[in-house]
Design a protein around this motif. Sequence first.
Motif, PDB file in Angstrom:
ATOM      1  N   GLU A  45       0.837  -1.214   0.037  1.00 48.97           N
ATOM      2  CA  GLU A  45       0.066  -0.052   0.018  1.00 48.97           C
ATOM      3  C   GLU A  45       0.902   1.310  -0.115  1.00 48.97           C
ATOM      4  O   GLU A  45       0.428   2.163  -0.814  1.00 48.97           O
ATOM      5  N   CYS A  46       2.030   1.142   0.690  1.00 51.81           N
ATOM      6  CA  CYS A  46       2.867   2.492   0.884  1.00 51.81           C
ATOM      7  C   CYS A  46       4.025   2.584  -0.032  1.00 51.81           C
ATOM      8  O   CYS A  46       4.932   3.373  -0.035  1.00 51.81           O
ATOM      9  N   GLN A  49       5.630   5.829  -1.700  1.00 49.86           N
ATOM     10  CA  GLN A  49       5.109   7.022  -0.991  1.00 49.86           C
ATOM     11  C   GLN A  49       6.038   7.606   0.017  1.00 49.86           C
ATOM     12  O   GLN A  49       6.892   6.834   0.525  1.00 49.86           O
ATOM     13  N   LEU A  51       7.820   8.068   3.517  1.00 50.26           N
ATOM     14  CA  LEU A  51       7.616   7.449   4.793  1.00 50.26           C
ATOM     15  C   LEU A  51       8.338   8.120   5.973  1.00 50.26           C
ATOM     16  O   LEU A  51       9.415   8.684   5.584  1.00 50.26           O
ATOM     17  N   SER A  69       9.982   2.494  -0.258  1.00 46.10           N
ATOM     18  CA  SER A  69       9.935   3.784  -0.895  1.00 46.10           C
ATOM     19  C   SER A  69      11.369   4.611  -0.663  1.00 46.10           C
ATOM     20  O   SER A  69      12.059   4.519   0.493  1.00 46.10           O
ATOM     21  N   TYR A 110       2.743  11.880   5.450  1.00 47.29           N
ATOM     22  CA  TYR A 110       3.216  10.709   5.337  1.00 47.29           C
ATOM     23  C   TYR A 110       2.244   9.528   5.140  1.00 47.29           C
ATOM     24  O   TYR A 110       1.226   9.385   5.640  1.00 47.29           O
ATOM     25  N   ALA A 111       2.489   8.543   4.006  1.00 51.86           N
ATOM     26  CA  ALA A 111       1.697   7.687   3.915  1.00 51.86           C
ATOM     27  C   ALA A 111       1.920   6.463   4.996  1.00 51.86           C
ATOM     28  O   ALA A 111       1.008   5.789   5.327  1.00 51.86           O
ATOM     29  N   LEU A 112       3.193   6.511   5.574  1.00 54.16           N
ATOM     30  CA  LEU A 112       3.399   5.427   6.632  1.00 54.16           C
ATOM     31  C   LEU A 112       4.322   5.993   7.512  1.00 54.16           C
ATOM     32  O   LEU A 112       5.270   6.466   7.101  1.00 54.16           O
ATOM     33  N   THR A 139       0.841  11.928   9.639  1.00 56.38           N
ATOM     34  CA  THR A 139       0.416  10.829   8.788  1.00 56.38           C
ATOM     35  C   THR A 139      -0.922  11.449   7.939  1.00 56.38           C
ATOM     36  O   THR A 139      -1.788  11.973   8.407  1.00 56.38           O
ATOM     37  N   GLY A 143      -3.784   7.073   5.781  1.00 57.29           N
ATOM     38  CA  GLY A 143      -2.414   6.638   5.843  1.00 57.29           C
ATOM     39  C   GLY A 143      -2.313   5.580   7.116  1.00 57.29           C
ATOM     40  O   GLY A 143      -3.250   5.474   7.921  1.00 57.29           O
TER      41      GLY A 143
END
Length: 280
Positions: A45-46, A49, A51, A69, A110-112, A139, A143
């Motif tokens: 999923e991330c 993206q 982080l 990423s 942030y996605a994660l 986040t 996310g």
Amino acid sequence: MSIRPPLDRINRRAWNSRDALREFTRSKTWTDPGEQAAFARVAVECRDQPLLDIGIGAGRTIPLMMQISSDYTGIDYTAKLLEQSRARFPDARLYHMDARDMSTLPSSHYALTTFSWNGIDCVTGEDRLLILREMSRVTRPGGLILFSSHNRDGPGFRQNIWQLMPRFTLNPLRYGWRILRTLRTFPPASYNYLRHVRFHRDYPGYSIRTAAAHDFGILIVYTTLAEQRRQLASLGLILEAVFGSRDDQPIADDTSTRDVWWFHFIARKPRGSPPQPESK
């Protein structure tokens, strides 16, 4: 009179010790099967993206995260450990920063956001809530937040200095080695344990205890699964999965956790979450 346990002072001293520098610069990958499974769950999923990696220490998680990423940011509040990370990964975006106040980082970006190796356990219960709130702020809506925490119902919570005594064996060489190891580790461990035991506290859902790591040189939070679920819900976060330290399977609601040393929590920030103010 109640004495607030000085987790910061005690733990920062441990992180700056030669023992910590030696331990954290060893070549390590995953701490346990549960951590590997938790990272695998969020990785797809991330992918590619932004982080954020909190508590990077000497850089164990940097290559693991950058496999997901290259848009990577890492932070740590221990300058000596951060220097090790910068030396090992000179091209990585790394900052000296305290997770309780990440106001220089953008909100909803942030996605994660991760905080691994139970780093969130090294501050008080109140500061732990500040960190989770900051992790949620940075986040993006929708996310993921991934962090680990020691289990109050697990074997680590029951550790004490007497476990350092040598176990008897009929093999004289092995028993002799165990005695020598005890002679080396028992004096500093006993000193640390007796110095920190006065700060032990029990609260609803969590406790503060001296952990065996670094010769009983750290003072940390042990939480229950139910308390961590409650705390995440109070922050409006949705708990999606919990992995234990023993295997790579998610922990079901009816599973006993007495053999789980720590948990890996995966929580989601709901889509449409209102903007959160930065820490002051």
